[in-house]
Design a protein around this motif. Structure first.
Motif: not given
Ligand SMILES: Nc1nc2c(ncn2[C@@H]2O[C@H](COP(=O)(O)OP(=O)(O)OP(=O)(O)O)[C@@H](O)[C@H]2O)c(=O)[nH]1
Ligand SMILES: [Mg+2]
Length: 332
Positions: A201-202, A205-206, A319, A322-323
Motif C-alpha cells: 500500500n503506497c 494505490k495498492s 516511491r 509506485y511511479e
C-alpha cells in the motif's frame, strides 16, 4: 505446493432429446402431438477467484463435465436445463486448447466469467415440429452434444512488480518489509522455492509485488529453480533487480541475471528495471560506488538499501515502484 500448469478435460452438457408424444384422454382418443423440447445442456464456465494462487486443485481432478439437459416429455413438458459447471481458477490463468494450442482466454481480470464449453441445445419435441404439411409428426429431434475440449491451464502471475536476483540477495527480506507477506528468509540460497505475492500500500494505490525464487547462470535453460518461474515476471510492469553488494562481484552478478532474463525472453532487454543494491550495512563503500557508477552509466534507476536494518533509500525505492506502476497503468 505451487502448481502453475495443468491439463484438464472439460465437457459441456448434452442437450436433452425432444419427445414424441400425442395427447390422450378418455375423451380424446387421437389428440395432437404434445412432445416437449429437450433441455439445454449446462455450460462449462471459468471464473477467476482471488483466493486461489495456484492450480494445485487440478493435480488430481482432471475431468470436468457439466450436467446434461433433461429429455422433453408429453403434455408439452420441456426437459430441465442442465446446471452450468463453474471452474474457479486463479487470476492470471491462461486457458489454451491443448490440441490446437490456440488461446481460448486469458483470465486476466478479477471477477471474470468466461463460457469455455457451450452446452448443446435441446432437441425439438414433436409438438413444435408440427406444420401445415405434417400436422402430427411422429418424430422429434435429438439434443445436440455439448462442446468438449482438452485444455491446458497455465498460470502466469499478474504482479505489478517482480523482484528478481541471485539467490540470497535479499528479495524475500524486501517483500517482508514492504508488504504483509511473510516468506521464509534464511542465509542460504534457494530459500524461496515458489513465487510469493505481497500487496504493497503506497499513497493512494495498492499494487502487487512478486518475490521470484533466485536465478542463477543457466536459469533460462533450466538450471536451478528460477527458470520455471521466469514466466511469472513476463507480465510485471517493472522488475526490481536486487543485487547483494556485500559480495565481491556485484556487476558480474547483475549481468549474469540480465543475460538469463534476455535469453528467456528478449523483451526483457527493453523492460523497465529498477536496480537495488542491498546489504549496504555489510558492504564496502568502494564496491557500492563502483556498482553505482556502472548502473548510472546505464541510465537505470538505482537505490542502495539495507533491507534488514532500514539503512538507505527503502522509502524512495517504494516511491519509484509506485511511479512505475502508475505510469504503466496509464499507458495500458
Ligand atoms: N546484513 C544484511 N543481511 C541481509 C540484508 N537483506 C537480507 N539479508 C540476509 O540475507 C539472507 C538472504 O535473504 P533472503 O531474503 O532470504 O534472500 P532471497 O533473495 O530471498 O534468497 P532466495 O530465496 O534464496 O532467492 C538472510 O539471512 C537475510 O537476513 C541486508 O540488508 N543486510
Ligand atoms: Mg527468498
Amino acid at each position: 505446493m505451487f502448481v502453475d500448469i495443468a491439463n484438464i478435460e472439460v465437457k459441456a452438457g448434452d442437450g436433452g432429446n425432444g419427445a414424441v408424444s400425442f395427447y390422450r384422454s378418455p375423451a380424446t382418443a387421437l389428440g395432437g402431438p404434445d412432445g416437449g423440447n429437450g433441455g439445454k445442456g449446462g455450460d462449462v464456465i471459468f471464473r477467476t477467484d482471488s483466493n486461489l494462487s495456484t492450480l494445485y486443485k487440478f493435480r488430481n481432478k482432471k475431468k470436468f463435465f457439466a450436467q446434461n439437459g433433461g429429455n422433453g416429455s408429453g403434455k408439452k413438458c420441456s426437459g430441465k436445463s442442465g446446471e452450468n459447471l463453474f471452474i474457479k481458477v486463479p487470476y492470471g490463468t491462461i486457458i489454451k486448447d491443448l490440441d490446437s494450442d490456440i488461446l481460448i482466454c486469458d483470465m486476466n481480470k478479477p471477477g471474470m466469467n468466461v463460457v469455455v464449453a457451450k452446452g448443446g441445445n435441446g432437441g425439438i419435441g414433436n409438438f413444435n415440429l408440427k406444420s401445415s404439411v405434417n400436422r402430427a409428426p411422429k418424430y422429434a429431434k435429438k439434443g445436440q452434444p455439448g462442446e468438449y475440449f482438452n485444455l491446458c491451464l497455465e498460470l502466469k502471475l499478474l504482479a505489478d512488480v517482480g523482484l528478481v536476483g541471485m539467490p540470497n540477495a535479499g528479495k524475500s527480506t524486501i517483500i517482508s518489509v514492504i508488504s504483509a507477506a511473510r516468506p521464509k528468509i534464511a542465509d542460504y540460497p534457494f530459500t524461496t522455492v515458489s513465487p510469493i505475492l505481497g500487496v504493497v500500500n503506497c499513497f493512494d494505490k495498492s499494487f502487487v509485488v512478486a518475490d521470484i525464487p533466485g536465478l542463477i547462470k543457466g536459469a533460462s535453460h533450466g538450471v536451478g529453480l528460477g527458470h520455471e518461474f521466469l514466466k511469472h515476471v513476463q507480465r510485471c510492469k517493472v522488475l526490481v533487480h536486487v543485487v547483494d553488494v556485500s559480495l565481491e562481484n556485484p556487476i558480474e552478478n547483475f549481468e549474469i541475471i540480465n543475460q538469463e532474463l534476455y535469453s528467456f525472453d528478449e523483451k526483457f532487454e527493453h523492460f523497465p528495471m529498477i536496480v537495488v543494491a542491498n546489504k549496504i550495512d555489510i558492504a564496502c563503500e568502494e564496491n557500492i560506488l563502483k556498482f553505482k557508477n556502472y548502473i548510472n552509466n546505464k541510465n537505470l534507476n538505482f537505490f542502495t538499501i539495507s533491507a534488514t536494518n532500514g539503512l538507505g533509500g527503502l522509502g524512495l525505492l517504494l516511491r519509484k515502484m509506485y511511479e512505475f506502476v502508475v505510469k504503466m497503468d496509464f499507458k495500458l
